[in-house]
Design an enzyme around this catalytic site. Structure first.
Site, PDB file in Angstrom:
ATOM      1  CD  GLU A  99      -3.032  -1.113   2.171  1.00 15.66           C
ATOM      2  OE1 GLU A  99      -2.815  -0.445   3.206  1.00 15.66           O
ATOM      3  OE2 GLU A  99      -4.050  -1.820   2.017  1.00 15.66           O
ATOM      4  CE1 TYR A 130      -0.106  -8.583   1.712  1.00 17.63           C
ATOM      5  CE2 TYR A 130       0.660 -10.417   3.043  1.00 17.63           C
ATOM      6  CZ  TYR A 130       0.863  -9.510   2.022  1.00 17.63           C
ATOM      7  OH  TYR A 130       2.040  -9.533   1.311  1.00 17.63           O
ATOM      8  CE1 TYR A 149     -11.952  -7.833  -0.039  1.00 22.71           C
ATOM      9  CE2 TYR A 149     -11.439  -5.590  -0.657  1.00 22.71           C
ATOM     10  CZ  TYR A 149     -11.158  -6.713   0.082  1.00 22.71           C
ATOM     11  OH  TYR A 149     -10.098  -6.730   0.936  1.00 22.71           O
TER      12      TYR A 149
END
Length: 165
Positions: free
Chosen positions: A32, A93, A138
């Protein structure tokens, strides 16, 4: 959660998993582009998961060889609209070499089963807008983005200034 309801390879985290989870948090932070912000220590995570008043819970996913290759760290919330608890997934993760093998889905299945078993009304999480692979994943699970909501945060000095006002 009843162990028999866990998907294969997924279990509740144990104290011996703390070092693996901390390492994966750092891997996630690197992905990230925020590794300098990942300051959590093993001691802090141990307290958060297994201390006297733990605010968080974690699930881990293991490979066939028993190595921890993914985790989901979550905490309980409450919905004032529904009047019942929910789950906020803080981090999900899976190590890069294991992505695409169903591990992330297994962790989310376990969270959905926990929510269902306990009568919780929702499982929710945040995702960075640029993280297209996660968003596609997702959405493949029929998760719906909450585009009308903006996330806000107070940290460090801003918390102190507000507290002193």
């Amino acid at each position: 959660m009843t162990t028999s309801l866990m998907p294969p390879g997924v279990r509740e985290a144990r104290p011996e998993d703390v070092a693996d989870i901390v390492a994966m948090v750092r891997e996630l932070a690197d992905y990230e582009k925020a590794v300098d912000q990942a300051r959590m220590t093993s001691v802090q995570l141990y307290e958060a998961l297994f201390g006297a008043d733990p605010p968080a819970h974690a699930l881990v996913a293991q490979s066939g060889e028993g190595r921890v290759v993914g985790f989901a760290l979550w905490y309980r919330t409450v919905s004032t609209w529904d009047g019942v608890p929910g789950i906020h997934l803080e981090d999900l993760y899976v190590r890069p070499t294991r992505r695409g093998s169903g591990i992330g889905r297994g962790l989310l299945v376990a969270l959905a089963r926990i929510a269902t078993e306990r009568g919780y009304s929702r499982v929710e999480w945040d995702v960075l807008r640029w993280n297209s692979p996660a968003i596609r994943f997702y959405e493949s699970l029929e998760a719906v983005p909450q585009e009308e909501w903006l996330a806000y945060r107070l940290t460090g000095k801003t918390i102190g200034r507000l507290a002193e006002s």
